[in-house]
Structures are given as C-alpha cells and as structure tokens.
Scaffold this motif. Structure first.
Motif, PDB file in Angstrom:
ATOM      1  N   ALA A 165       0.931  -1.528   0.026  1.00  0.00           N
ATOM      2  CA  ALA A 165      -0.062   0.343  -0.291  1.00  0.00           C
ATOM      3  C   ALA A 165       1.123   1.194   0.074  1.00  0.00           C
ATOM      4  N   GLN A 166       2.188   1.164   0.244  1.00  0.00           N
ATOM      5  CA  GLN A 166       2.318   2.514   0.755  1.00  0.00           C
ATOM      6  C   GLN A 166       3.992   2.469  -0.406  1.00  0.00           C
ATOM      7  N   ASP A 176       0.452  11.380 -11.096  1.00  0.00           N
ATOM      8  CA  ASP A 176      -0.910  12.008 -10.286  1.00  0.00           C
ATOM      9  C   ASP A 176       0.120  12.757 -10.822  1.00  0.00           C
ATOM     10  N   LEU A 177       1.539  13.436 -10.769  1.00  0.00           N
ATOM     11  CA  LEU A 177       2.904  14.317 -11.372  1.00  0.00           C
ATOM     12  C   LEU A 177       2.460  14.811 -12.336  1.00  0.00           C
ATOM     13  N   GLY A 178       2.293  13.719 -13.236  1.00  0.00           N
ATOM     14  CA  GLY A 178       2.365  13.703 -14.772  1.00  0.00           C
ATOM     15  C   GLY A 178       3.185  13.167 -15.775  1.00  0.00           C
ATOM     16  N   CYS A 179       3.651  11.438 -14.579  1.00  0.00           N
ATOM     17  CA  CYS A 179       4.650  11.259 -15.358  1.00  0.00           C
ATOM     18  C   CYS A 179       4.472  10.135 -16.330  1.00  0.00           C
ATOM     19  N   ASP A 180       4.653   9.314 -17.338  1.00  0.00           N
ATOM     20  CA  ASP A 180       4.669   8.645 -18.175  1.00  0.00           C
ATOM     21  C   ASP A 180       4.833   7.500 -18.314  1.00  0.00           C
ATOM     22  N   GLU A 181       5.577   7.267 -16.946  1.00  0.00           N
ATOM     23  CA  GLU A 181       6.195   5.792 -16.833  1.00  0.00           C
ATOM     24  C   GLU A 181       6.255   6.093 -15.665  1.00  0.00           C
ATOM     25  N   LEU A 182       6.665   4.803 -14.215  1.00  0.00           N
ATOM     26  CA  LEU A 182       7.073   4.429 -13.507  1.00  0.00           C
ATOM     27  C   LEU A 182       8.193   3.397 -13.823  1.00  0.00           C
ATOM     28  N   SER A 183       9.547   2.760 -12.915  1.00  0.00           N
ATOM     29  CA  SER A 183      10.079   2.625 -12.773  1.00  0.00           C
ATOM     30  C   SER A 183       9.845   1.526 -11.130  1.00  0.00           C
ATOM     31  N   LEU A 184       9.876   0.088 -11.362  1.00  0.00           N
ATOM     32  CA  LEU A 184       9.451  -0.729 -10.168  1.00  0.00           C
ATOM     33  C   LEU A 184      10.969  -0.432  -9.707  1.00  0.00           C
ATOM     34  N   GLY A 185      11.691  -0.459  -8.187  1.00  0.00           N
ATOM     35  CA  GLY A 185      12.989  -0.632  -8.516  1.00  0.00           C
ATOM     36  C   GLY A 185      12.902  -1.442  -7.186  1.00  0.00           C
ATOM     37  N   ASP A 186      13.232  -2.840  -7.300  1.00  0.00           N
ATOM     38  CA  ASP A 186      14.401  -3.531  -6.698  1.00  0.00           C
ATOM     39  C   ASP A 186      15.132  -3.471  -5.882  1.00  0.00           C
ATOM     40  N   THR A 187      14.832  -2.288  -5.036  1.00  0.00           N
ATOM     41  CA  THR A 187      16.785  -1.847  -4.954  1.00  0.00           C
ATOM     42  C   THR A 187      17.779  -3.013  -4.411  1.00  0.00           C
ATOM     43  N   ILE A 188      17.333  -3.879  -3.197  1.00  0.00           N
ATOM     44  CA  ILE A 188      18.499  -4.643  -3.142  1.00  0.00           C
ATOM     45  C   ILE A 188      18.525  -6.088  -2.888  1.00  0.00           C
ATOM     46  N   GLY A 189      17.153  -6.486  -4.578  1.00  0.00           N
ATOM     47  CA  GLY A 189      17.304  -7.649  -4.671  1.00  0.00           C
ATOM     48  C   GLY A 189      16.258  -8.288  -3.893  1.00  0.00           C
ATOM     49  N   VAL A 190      15.407  -8.272  -3.050  1.00  0.00           N
ATOM     50  CA  VAL A 190      14.569  -9.277  -2.147  1.00  0.00           C
ATOM     51  C   VAL A 190      13.802  -9.315  -2.568  1.00  0.00           C
ATOM     52  N   ALA A 191      12.848  -8.947  -4.665  1.00  0.00           N
ATOM     53  CA  ALA A 191      11.091  -9.936  -4.484  1.00  0.00           C
ATOM     54  C   ALA A 191      11.234 -11.254  -4.823  1.00  0.00           C
ATOM     55  N   GLU A 198       1.260  -9.595  -6.881  1.00  0.00           N
ATOM     56  CA  GLU A 198       0.713  -8.591  -5.531  1.00  0.00           C
ATOM     57  C   GLU A 198       0.881  -7.244  -5.456  1.00  0.00           C
ATOM     58  N   LEU A 199       1.848  -6.146  -5.968  1.00  0.00           N
ATOM     59  CA  LEU A 199       2.214  -5.028  -5.680  1.00  0.00           C
ATOM     60  C   LEU A 199       1.887  -4.226  -7.635  1.00  0.00           C
TER      61      LEU A 199
END
Lengths: 316, 316
Positions: A165-166, A176-191, A198-199
């Motif tokens: 949810a966070q 909402d700011l207007g980004c055309d795309e998102l990049s979802l980062g698993d910065t520490i590689g734990v996913a 689910e996300l």
C-alpha cells in the motif's frame, strides 16, 4: 531453441541502464570517450532506450560529472537510429541543464520509503514529490517524456519489507504529477515472484495501467530474472537491465548487480519475444567494457559466451 | 516478505546434489572427513534428500573414489533424521557396492542425446538403457528407490537444440525400466521457460506424471531460477540444486554452475513454499565449504549473506 509461451507479451522494450545506473558506481573515472563508445555500441546492438547519464550535481555522482560533454556526443544515434536517450534529473536545475542540451526524455528518482528518501534525497517522501512537481510540469510543457523511478518497492535495508500500500501511494503520486511511466525498483534485490505480482495487481487496482509500468530488478539474491518472468506473465513489457550486469546502488547495503541485459535477452530470445537486440554484439560490448574496467562481467551469459582472454589452451 | 502465489505447490522437495554433482568436478581431492561434515551440515540445515556420492569406477571420477569410506560415515543421519542419501551407480558392479553398504536410494545417469551418451557413457542411448535394465530391476527387487537422470534434455553442445520428442522417448524408456522418478537435466544451461513447459507437457501427454518428474537446471546463462519457476507453475515439486552453486559437468562445454540451493530457497521462502530448509545454516555451510575449496561461492545469495572474510572496514 525458441519456444514461445502463450501468456507472454510478443515484444519487450528493454530500458538499458548500464551507462547511467551501471557506471555511476565505478570508483575510477571512466573517460567520456569510453562512455560515448559504450552507448554507441549499445545502440548498434539494437537497444532502443539507453539511459545516457545524470544531471545530478557532480558532487554527488562524480562519475557522471561529464554529462554536458557526453550528451552532445550522442546526437548522431538519437537522430540516425531513433534511439531514446533518457537522462536522470534530480531537480529543476538538472532539468534546465538537460533541456539546454536537447534531452527529449528524462527520469526523476523517488523512493517508496522514508529512510531511503532521507538518506538518498535528504528529504521526506512528500518533500521529494514536491521537488519533482515543477520538474515534471516543466518537462511535460516541453513535451519531454518523463519516467518516475521508484526505489525500494519491495524491501528496504533499514525498514525491511515495504508494504504494498505504501508503494502504491507513492507510485500514484508520481503518476498524478504527470509521469508517463514508472520504474518499480527492487533496489536491494529481495523480491520474489508472488510479491511482484501482488504489487502489480495493487497498482492496477489503484488505476495505474500495466502499460505504464516498467520493472527494475537487482540480482543480489539471484532473483532478478524469475521476478522478470513473473512481471512478463502479468503483462509488463518494459524491463530495465544493465549491459553486463554493471552497477548497483552505493547508498544501499548489499545492493549489488542490476539484472544483466544479456541474461534477460537470452530468456526473451528463447521465449520468442522480440527485443530487436543482437545478443552477440551486446555481449561483445559488455566484454569490451569489462576489459576496460579491469574485472569480468558478472553476467552469466557474458561469461559463457566470452572466451577467457588468456585461456590455458592458448598458452605456449 | 512472504507472498504466496496461488498457482504454485505448497511444498517442494529439494534434491541436494552438491556433495556428488558439485564436488565431482573439484580437481583437488576433498578429504573424506570434509565431505562427511558437509553432508552432516546439509542434513542439519534441513535438507531431506542429499545425494551423497557415486559408485562409479574411481578412474572416471577420482574425487569420489572414497565412496566406500564416506558412505558409512553417514549412517547416523540416515537413521536419526530420516534423510534420504541417494548414490549414483553407473552399472551392476556399482549397484552391488552401494547395496553392500546399505544404500536405499540410487540413481542412474542417462543421456537424451547420442553424442553425449557416446562421450560420457561410451555407449549408444539404447546400449546405456540396456546397461541400466538389470541395475534398475535388481534395485527394485531390493525395494531401493531409483532415480533416472536424463541429461541434455534441452540443448547439447554438439547437437544443438534437442527435440522434445527425442527426450520424451528416452524418458519413457527410463520409466518403463522401473525408475521411480526422473531428473530432467539442462546440462548446458540453455533452456528457457517456454521450452521447459513444452517438455513437461509432452511428458505428461506420453503418460509420465508430473509427480515423477524432477528438474535439474544449470545457471550457465543465468536461466536456472526462472526455468525452475516455470516448472513449479507446471506443478513440479522436486527441484535439484547444489549448495553454494557448486559444480558443473566436466564433459560438457560451458556447463558451469548448478542452480544454487540458497538462491532457490530464497525464492521458495518468498513464495511461502515449504522446504524445511534453514537458509542461515545452509548459507553458513556453503561459505564454510567455499573457504575450504579456496574460492568464493558462485551463489548470489551466499555472497549477499556472507560478510567478506577481510572487509576493508575491519582493517586496522
């Protein structure tokens, strides 16, 4: 052998991050000409989106302090090959520098967690969104494409598992700011794959379409490619990867290794998913850069396809 | 964070191959006591199936020439922990040696391709099946569990892509001999998820149930874990892996690295799939063995969870 799977997309766009996300952590300064050649070779290998550099203050990322010199060296590929060359901009000042050089695609870099926002951006999550607001607005006014990176989408070294949810809340705010795309980062590689799905589902449920979502996995625990497969099965068609597996995040513990573009291309080729990438040319590029950097590529595919420089059988 | 996926099995049995498949390629002889300690530690970490050694002629695999000395050192874990300790037997002579020591689970090692059969077994595929016939019959008469390894199920370094129908034919023949389970080997690591699913489906169509099938992936091109995910999605519940990613195949070009058990456990843990394995104890075991072997484990998870022995921050 090419054996397609019916539930997967026909085509994937690889967002190549090696030249920015990969190189930014190199301690030894890589000469501007080497970076330019690297990006030219990536383009020649068929990559259509190559994140080129960052217009962050040189104090924070000295390796990319040559953005003003490097970016104009890439004009030919942007024109001749219709390659997109996104650049990272941290704030309005960075955006102005990028626009002045003709950048047509930018990225802002946000955090899903307060701790990483504080450590990496020196701001709260809300303050960082407020900082991005005029950047995105100005870029949109200039018809510049905007990507919103969102780091620590799965786990955070200080906060542990990050609630879905966070992540959705900050992702929605970036859209909402207007980004055309998102990049979802698993910065520490734990996913792991269930978490990925689910996300993605939660983002869809909150109104963010899969077509606006890219995934950015790190291979710290060897999970990057199986997480990518799970994302493809959900319908994701934009995947971040780093040629030769270059990079990591200097601010996050254990954040080694982006997904190697070659390992990704091997899987996509086998699945009959179009990428337009020439794996042989790409592997040769990563092997060439690895030689320049003085250490072998962490990509398994690069290692398997590249003969060791001084194999015992060739010794006299 | 544990996020189960509804289409996956609730429990997976890991067939740990590090002590046999992993160690057999080590050039330096590993002392018998180290092997025994390794296997004891693997059992203490919760692994329930640990392939212990091979009763092949010492001339072919000198590293495992101590099978007769090693196997009796493991009696306590077989009894106290109900751990299964399969051993590889190449022929009737090997089976007799194994039975004399009380082995209750054996494996034969076949090839899906003629070239690998000729190079590894010095026989045609049919001749190798004929050699296994009395071995399997005798084992079944002794109520000993029999696993049939089938190597080169996806690609072969000499023959290229291996047709699914060819693999199915040999797999069926092994099942017809009386094997209790198969282990489908991607010996050179070239498989991708669509190919995995196609082979599993073809085996089902020919009458081999998924419950009799284990998968054995190599990480040569970084594909082992995503292929495993595809197999799990098909319903496979037996996965071969090697502690610390030990091993490879000395007879096959580029055949580096089995799937590391730790990388597999990380994914299964995240998916909420039961394995009964204690990842901390397992990682410590692989780190201990890596120190003995004098080089770091190729497992990403082992590297991420193990502090470097002399980290710069600890230097004076």
């Amino acid at each position: 052998m090419k054996v397609p799977a019916p539930d997967l997309p026909a085509r994937v766009r690889i967002h190549e991050v090696g030249a920015r996300d990969g190189l930014q952590n190199e301690k030894e300064t890589v000469p501007t000409e080497v970076k330019a050649e690297f990006i030219h070779r990536l383009a020649a290998a068929g990559l259509s989106t190559i994140e080129a550099t960052s217009f962050v203050h040189p104090k924070w990322v000295p390796q990319l302090a040559d953005a003003e010199t490097l970016f104009p060296l890439l004009d030919d590929i942007a024109e001749a090959r219709k390659v997109s060359l996104p650049v990272l901009v941290p704030n309005e000042r960075g955006l102005e520098r990028a626009l002045a050089l003709g950048a047509r695609s930018i990225a802002v870099f946000g955090s899903a967690t307060e701790t990483f926002a504080a450590r990496n951006l020196n701001r709260t999550v809300d303050e960082s969104l407020a900082m991005f607001e005029p950047v995105v607005a100005r870029a949109k006014a200039e018809k510049v494409h905007v990507r919103g990176y969102l780091s620590m989408c799965f786990g955070d070294p200080w906060e542990g598992a990050v609630p879905v949810a966070q992540v959705v809340k900050v992702a929605k705010a970036l859209m909402d700011l207007g980004c055309d795309e998102l990049s979802l980062g698993d910065t520490i590689g734990v996913a792991t794959p269930g978490h990925v799905r689910e996300l993605l589902k939660a983002l869809n449920d909150s109104g963010v379409p899969t077509s606006s979502i890219g995934v950015h996995f790190h291979d710290t625990y060897g999970q990057a490619l199986s997480n990518t497969l799970a994302a493809l099965q959900h319908g994701v068609t934009t995947v971040d990867a780093s040629a030769g597996g270059l990079g990591g995040c200097p601010y996050a513990k254990s954040a080694t290794g982006n997904l190697a573009t070659e390992d990704l291309v091997w899987m996509l080729n086998g699945l009959g998913i179009e990428t337009n990438v020439d794996l042989t040319a790409l592997t040769a590029t990563s092997a060439w850069l690895a030689e320049h950097l003085g250490r072998p590529s962490p990509s398994r595919t690069v290692r398997a396809l590249t003969p060791p420089p001084s194999s015992p059988s060739h010794k006299e």
